[in-house]
Design an enzyme around this catalytic site. Structure first.
Site, PDB file in Angstrom:
ATOM      1  N   ASN A   8       0.964  -1.240  -0.103  1.00  0.00           N
ATOM      2  CA  ASN A   8       0.047  -0.139   0.082  1.00  0.00           C
ATOM      3  C   ASN A   8       1.021   1.227  -0.026  1.00  0.00           C
ATOM      4  O   ASN A   8       1.414   1.536   0.919  1.00  0.00           O
ATOM      5  CB  ASN A   8      -0.850  -0.049   1.332  1.00  0.00           C
ATOM      6  N   LYS A  10       0.049   4.255  -0.107  1.00  0.00           N
ATOM      7  CA  LYS A  10      -0.652   5.379   0.239  1.00  0.00           C
ATOM      8  C   LYS A  10      -0.430   6.651  -0.397  1.00  0.00           C
ATOM      9  O   LYS A  10      -0.101   6.704  -1.676  1.00  0.00           O
ATOM     10  CB  LYS A  10       0.012   5.447   1.566  1.00  0.00           C
ATOM     11  N   HIS A  95      -9.820   1.451   5.208  1.00  0.00           N
ATOM     12  CA  HIS A  95      -8.413   1.710   5.598  1.00  0.00           C
ATOM     13  C   HIS A  95      -8.454   2.479   6.900  1.00  0.00           C
ATOM     14  O   HIS A  95      -9.162   3.606   6.964  1.00  0.00           O
ATOM     15  CB  HIS A  95      -7.158   2.170   4.707  1.00  0.00           C
ATOM     16  N   GLU A  97      -6.570   4.938   8.210  1.00  0.00           N
ATOM     17  CA  GLU A  97      -6.308   6.301   7.460  1.00  0.00           C
ATOM     18  C   GLU A  97      -7.765   6.810   7.023  1.00  0.00           C
ATOM     19  O   GLU A  97      -8.050   8.252   7.031  1.00  0.00           O
ATOM     20  CB  GLU A  97      -5.208   6.439   6.860  1.00  0.00           C
ATOM     21  N   GLU A 162      -5.280  -4.647  10.909  1.00  0.00           N
ATOM     22  CA  GLU A 162      -4.370  -3.679  10.825  1.00  0.00           C
ATOM     23  C   GLU A 162      -4.639  -2.835  12.254  1.00  0.00           C
ATOM     24  O   GLU A 162      -5.344  -1.905  12.288  1.00  0.00           O
ATOM     25  CB  GLU A 162      -4.299  -2.782   9.782  1.00  0.00           C
ATOM     26  N   GLY A 168       2.899   2.164  10.922  1.00  0.00           N
ATOM     27  CA  GLY A 168       3.733   3.290  10.580  1.00  0.00           C
ATOM     28  C   GLY A 168       4.554   3.698  12.004  1.00  0.00           C
ATOM     29  O   GLY A 168       5.122   4.736  11.938  1.00  0.00           O
ATOM     30  N   SER A 200       3.470  -2.208  10.315  1.00  0.00           N
ATOM     31  CA  SER A 200       4.884  -2.128  10.528  1.00  0.00           C
ATOM     32  C   SER A 200       5.453  -3.655   9.999  1.00  0.00           C
ATOM     33  O   SER A 200       6.269  -4.138  10.908  1.00  0.00           O
ATOM     34  CB  SER A 200       5.320  -2.011  11.822  1.00  0.00           C
TER      35      SER A 200
HETATM   36  P1  PGA Z   1       3.106   0.432   7.627  1.00  0.00           P
HETATM   37  O1  PGA Z   1       1.705   0.496   6.966  1.00  0.00           O
HETATM   38  O2  PGA Z   1       3.467  -0.805   7.118  1.00  0.00           O
HETATM   39  O3  PGA Z   1       3.678   1.444   6.917  1.00  0.00           O
HETATM   40  O4  PGA Z   1       2.793   0.201   8.955  1.00  0.00           O
HETATM   41  C1  PGA Z   1       0.706  -0.641   6.717  1.00  0.00           C
HETATM   42  C2  PGA Z   1      -0.739  -0.116   6.324  1.00  0.00           C
HETATM   43  O5  PGA Z   1      -1.386   1.063   6.703  1.00  0.00           O
HETATM   44  O6  PGA Z   1      -1.432  -0.723   5.468  1.00  0.00           O
END
Ligand code: PGA
Length: 239
Positions: A8, A10, A95, A97, A162, A168, A200
């Site tokens: 992803n 983003k 997601h 976010e 998640e 992150g 992560s």
């Molecule tokens: P990350 O993000 O691997 O940077 O922690 C995962 C995600 O939000 O899909």
């Protein structure tokens, strides 16, 4: 169950980032391993170009979000049909976010997942608790509520667990906690759904996480931006 390793990107990536796809193709010896699925979800601006390049390596392309309607007066939005037309096979919905930045609800995530299925895409439905919810002992209740409200009623879907506090941050749950939550999700999502872990995932922890029961792949943010790191995670996913 064939593992799915999904990147992803983003809101990261310009045209030059497509070189990472070429690099990844080279690292894989020209072709994604047949015993696992590899997916990259770039920003929508790069989707068509990435899909064309990734297809040559057997890598799928996907969207990061879609609108529930097939078309219409929705300035700035993109429909599942448009993603499919650009070469997508999957789309991430719900997601954390999107839930946090845009106030997306479970009902909206479900409508998007159903739009994805209508367009012939496989939705990747994201769920996960915040740190406060985990500390209050509410993680399972939160995930149960999100699954009940967000999963499509029929069709083939992927679930991504998640934990918001792991995204992150470099923090991850213990393997025991991941296993417990994935078993909990398995009971609710059914035997056919692939259940990805996200938050992560890095080359250093991927093999351990991917070996946990009911972990059928990973949704990878930061580490998917660099071909070497993403390749190491793909390599760690032995079926
Ligand atoms: P990350 O993000 O691997 O940077 O922690 C995962 C995600 O939000 O899909």
């Amino acid at each position: 169950m064939k593992p799915l390793i999904a990147g992803n990107w983003k809101m990261n990536g310009l045209a030059a980032s497509l070189l990472e796809v070429e690099k990844l193709g080279g690292l894989m010896g020209g072709r994604a391993p047949a015993d696992r699925d590899v997916l990259i979800c770039p920003p929508a601006t790069l989707l068509a170009a990435l899909a064309a390049r990734a297809g040559a390596y057997g890598v799928f392309a996907g969207g990061q979000d879609c609108h529930p309607a097939p078309s219409g007066a929705h300035t700035g939005d993109i429909s599942a049909e448009m993603l499919a037309d650009a070469g997508a096979r999957f789309v991430i919905v719900g997601h954390s976010e999107r839930r946090a930045d845009h106030g997306e609800t479970d009902a909206l995530a479900r409508a998007k997942a159903e739009a994805a299925l209508r367009a012939g895409l496989t939705p990747i439905v994201c769920v996960g608790e915040t740190r406060a919810q985990r500390e209050a002992g509410e993680a399972e209740a939160v995930v149960a509520r999100q699954l009940a409200g967000s999963l499509p009623q029929t069709g083939v879907f992927v679930v991504a667990y998640e934990p918001v506090w792991a995204i992150g941050t470099g923090l991850t749950p213990t393997l025991e906690d991941i296993g417990a939550m994935h078993a909990f999700i398995r009971d609710r999502a059914g035997p056919e759904a692939r259940i990805l872990y996200g938050g992560s995932v890095k080359p250093a922890n991927a093999a351990g996480i991917l070996a946990v029961a009911n972990v059928n792949g990973a949704l990878v943010g930061g580490a998917s931006l660099k071909a070497e790191d993403f390749h190491a995670i793909i390599a760690a996913a032995s079926p």
